[in-house]
Design a protein around this motif. Structure first.
Motif, short mmCIF file in Angstrom:
data_model
loop_
_atom_site.label_atom_id
_atom_site.label_comp_id
_atom_site.label_asym_id
_atom_site.label_seq_id
_atom_site.Cartn_x
_atom_site.Cartn_y
_atom_site.Cartn_z
N ILE A 166 0.84 -1.20 0.00
CA ILE A 166 0.00 0.00 0.00
C ILE A 166 0.87 1.25 0.00
N ALA A 167 1.96 1.24 0.77
CA ALA A 167 2.87 2.39 0.80
C ALA A 167 3.51 2.60 -0.57
N LEU A 168 3.79 1.50 -1.28
CA LEU A 168 4.35 1.60 -2.62
C LEU A 168 3.31 2.14 -3.61
N CYS A 169 2.07 1.71 -3.46
CA CYS A 169 1.01 2.11 -4.39
C CYS A 169 0.54 3.55 -4.17
N PHE A 170 0.56 4.01 -2.93
CA PHE A 170 0.00 5.31 -2.59
C PHE A 170 0.68 6.42 -3.39
N ASN A 171 -0.14 7.20 -4.09
CA ASN A 171 0.34 8.35 -4.88
C ASN A 171 1.40 7.95 -5.90
N ASN A 172 1.32 6.73 -6.42
CA ASN A 172 2.31 6.21 -7.36
C ASN A 172 1.65 5.96 -8.73
N PRO A 173 1.89 6.83 -9.72
CA PRO A 173 1.23 6.68 -11.03
C PRO A 173 1.58 5.39 -11.76
N LYS A 174 2.67 4.72 -11.38
CA LYS A 174 3.05 3.47 -12.04
C LYS A 174 2.00 2.39 -11.85
N VAL A 175 1.22 2.48 -10.76
CA VAL A 175 0.17 1.49 -10.50
C VAL A 175 -0.83 1.44 -11.65
N LEU A 176 -1.06 2.58 -12.29
CA LEU A 176 -2.04 2.65 -13.37
C LEU A 176 -1.48 2.12 -14.68
N ASP A 177 -0.17 1.88 -14.73
CA ASP A 177 0.48 1.41 -15.95
C ASP A 177 0.91 -0.05 -15.89
N THR A 178 1.15 -0.55 -14.68
CA THR A 178 1.70 -1.90 -14.56
C THR A 178 1.42 -2.45 -13.18
N ASN A 179 1.78 -3.72 -12.97
CA ASN A 179 1.58 -4.37 -11.68
C ASN A 179 2.84 -4.16 -10.83
N VAL A 180 2.79 -3.17 -9.94
CA VAL A 180 3.98 -2.86 -9.14
C VAL A 180 4.14 -3.88 -8.01
N LYS A 181 5.38 -4.14 -7.65
CA LYS A 181 5.66 -5.08 -6.57
C LYS A 181 6.81 -4.57 -5.72
N ARG B 64 6.93 2.27 10.19
CA ARG B 64 7.86 2.70 9.15
C ARG B 64 7.14 3.01 7.84
N TYR B 65 6.22 2.14 7.46
CA TYR B 65 5.53 2.35 6.18
C TYR B 65 4.45 3.43 6.29
N LEU B 66 3.88 3.60 7.47
CA LEU B 66 2.95 4.71 7.67
C LEU B 66 3.67 6.04 7.50
N GLU B 67 4.92 6.10 7.94
CA GLU B 67 5.70 7.31 7.75
C GLU B 67 5.95 7.57 6.26
N ARG B 68 6.15 6.51 5.50
CA ARG B 68 6.35 6.68 4.06
C ARG B 68 5.09 7.22 3.39
N ILE B 69 3.95 6.69 3.81
CA ILE B 69 2.68 7.19 3.28
C ILE B 69 2.50 8.65 3.66
N GLU B 70 2.81 8.97 4.89
CA GLU B 70 2.69 10.34 5.38
C GLU B 70 3.54 11.30 4.54
N ALA B 71 4.75 10.87 4.19
CA ALA B 71 5.65 11.71 3.40
C ALA B 71 5.13 11.92 1.98
N LYS B 72 4.35 10.96 1.46
CA LYS B 72 3.82 11.06 0.10
C LYS B 72 2.45 11.71 0.03
N ASN B 73 1.86 12.00 1.19
CA ASN B 73 0.51 12.56 1.23
C ASN B 73 0.51 14.01 0.75
N ASP B 74 -0.16 14.27 -0.34
CA ASP B 74 -0.16 15.59 -0.98
C ASP B 74 -1.35 16.42 -0.49
#
Length: 409
Positions: free
Chosen positions: A301-316, A341-351
């Protein structure tokens, strides 16, 4: 590229080293899994259909190992039928609705899967699974058959119904994943390894399944739309796109990102239940079995959040990252630190410009606060910068050695 990944993530390299050491070919000090005959073939099917689940299932306590292996294979067979778009609708619904009876039919096999079904061989030899299922203790059989029945009826319903509302979304995820949580929890209690209450708190078990399923549905949007289906609820995606195909189109990218972040936010809401569920699990192998998929989910979820690549391919997530998560899923404190740790990553990407900004901030702040309050010593300290500095030093040393090696020979 893989080498650079390891250098930039030295803790993942360390985790990979210990994983390889722990799962190296067994010698006389490391006993092999003691199975034979048809049950050995079932474990071969398990390896064939899911390498990731195979490893954690085989490490389960012997009281549970075979039952959960067979539970997985039965539901994988059911899922293979549901996913097969070549099976006519009426026939598919009949198979799904009657699968709980099929698992008692000696010799039953299915050889009509479409050519692209990767797990078709499991159904071709399904009589092996049936034979071993019928050897399980009656208590295990009753639980597995009950979950298979409910799941089959739910899957049959959604061969005709579409995921329109958020209620539909939760119901569909309950049928295909929440019920798995129900079944596993009941099996844990039936084995005697966990308290009876684990098999009774099914709302928490349902949330465990929903967190995993919603993560997969969010990540798989590109693949699903290209396959002619979509499990994102219309109540979310229709606010940002006219059609499901528009969701993954380049011209609609900015709006679709809002939909993606709303999907991620919907999944994040299950974190409190995940933490509460794991807090009640006591047996070490059961805990790890439950925790590993959840840590993988929060990382995804942290990888997918605010990540446009999700709409183009299957990110892992990276393979090294996955191995590190496996090593950090042994106890509740460690799992809490992973989530933090991953909640902090989401927090940093939250626009702040995103419509979900306030909701994401609210969920993340509360989850981080709850985790910090439950941890000894308070909130975890992020050592990423220090690890990165060490990685740069190692990398520079390797480059220097390579460039000067000829002079030293």
């Amino acid at each position: 590229m893989a080498f650079i990944d390891w250098v930039l993530h030295p803790t993942e390299l360390w985790a990979a080293f210990w994983y390889v050491m722990r799962h190296a070919p067994p010698d006389e000090k490391t006993p092999k899994l003691q199975v034979s005959g048809d049950m050995k073939r079932c474990y071969d099917f398990l390896e064939m259909t899911s390498r990731s689940f195979a490893a954690v299932i085989q490490e389960l306590h012997p009281k549970l190992r075979d039952a959960i292996c067979l539970f997985y294979l039965i539901l994988r067979g059911l899922d293979t039928i549901e996913d097969d778009m070549t099976i006519p609708g009426a026939k598919k619904r009949s198979l799904l609705e009657n699968f709980h009876e099929i698992i008692y039919q000696d010799g039953w096999t299915f050889k009509e899967s479409g050519p692209d079904e990767k797990d078709a061989l499991l159904l071709v030899d399904f009589d092996v699974v049936i034979a071993e299922f019928k050897r399980l203790p009656t208590g295990y059989q009753v639980i597995i058959a009950d979950i298979t029945k409910n799941m089959g009826f739910g899957m049959a319903k959604y061969t005709r119904a579409r995921v329109e509302s958020l209620e539909d979304y939760n119901e569909y995820c309950h049928y295909v994943a929440g019920l798995v949580g129900h079944g596993l929890s009941r099996l844990f209690s039936e084995s005697g390894l966990e308290d009876k209450s684990v098999g009774e708190k099914l709302a928490l078990a349902n949330s465990m399944g929903l967190f995993l399923q919603k993560t997969n549905i969010t990540r798989d949007i590109n693949e699903d739309v290209l396959d002619g289906r979509c499990f994102w609820p219309k109540a979310i995606w229709s606010k940002f796109a006219d059609t499901e195909d528009t969701l993954i189109s380049k011209p609609n990218r900015d709006k679709s990102m809002n939909a993606l972040n709303e999907m991620c936010t919907n999944a994040l809401a299950h974190i409190p239940d995940v933490m509460e569920y794991l807090d009640q699990i006591n047996e070490p192998t059961v805990f790890k079995f439950c925790a590993i998929p959840q840590t993988m989910a929060i990382a995804t979820i942290a990888l997918c959040f605010n990540n446009p690549k999700v709409l183009d391919t299957n990110v892992k997530i990276r393979k090294g990252e996955a191995l590190k998560l496996i090593s950090q899923s042994n106890n509740l404190d460690s799992v809490r630190r992973v989530f933090y740790r991953y909640l902090e990553r989401i927090e940093a990407k939250n626009d702040p410009k995103d419509p979900m900004y306030g909701q994401v901030r609210k969920i993340v702040d509360k989850a981080k606060k709850d985790i910090a309050n439950s941890l000894k010593g308070g909130a975890p300290v992020d050592h990423t910068a220090a690890y990165f500095a060490v990685a740069l030093v190692i990398f520079a040393a390797l480059v220097f050695f390579y460039q000067n090696s000829a002079a030293w020979i």
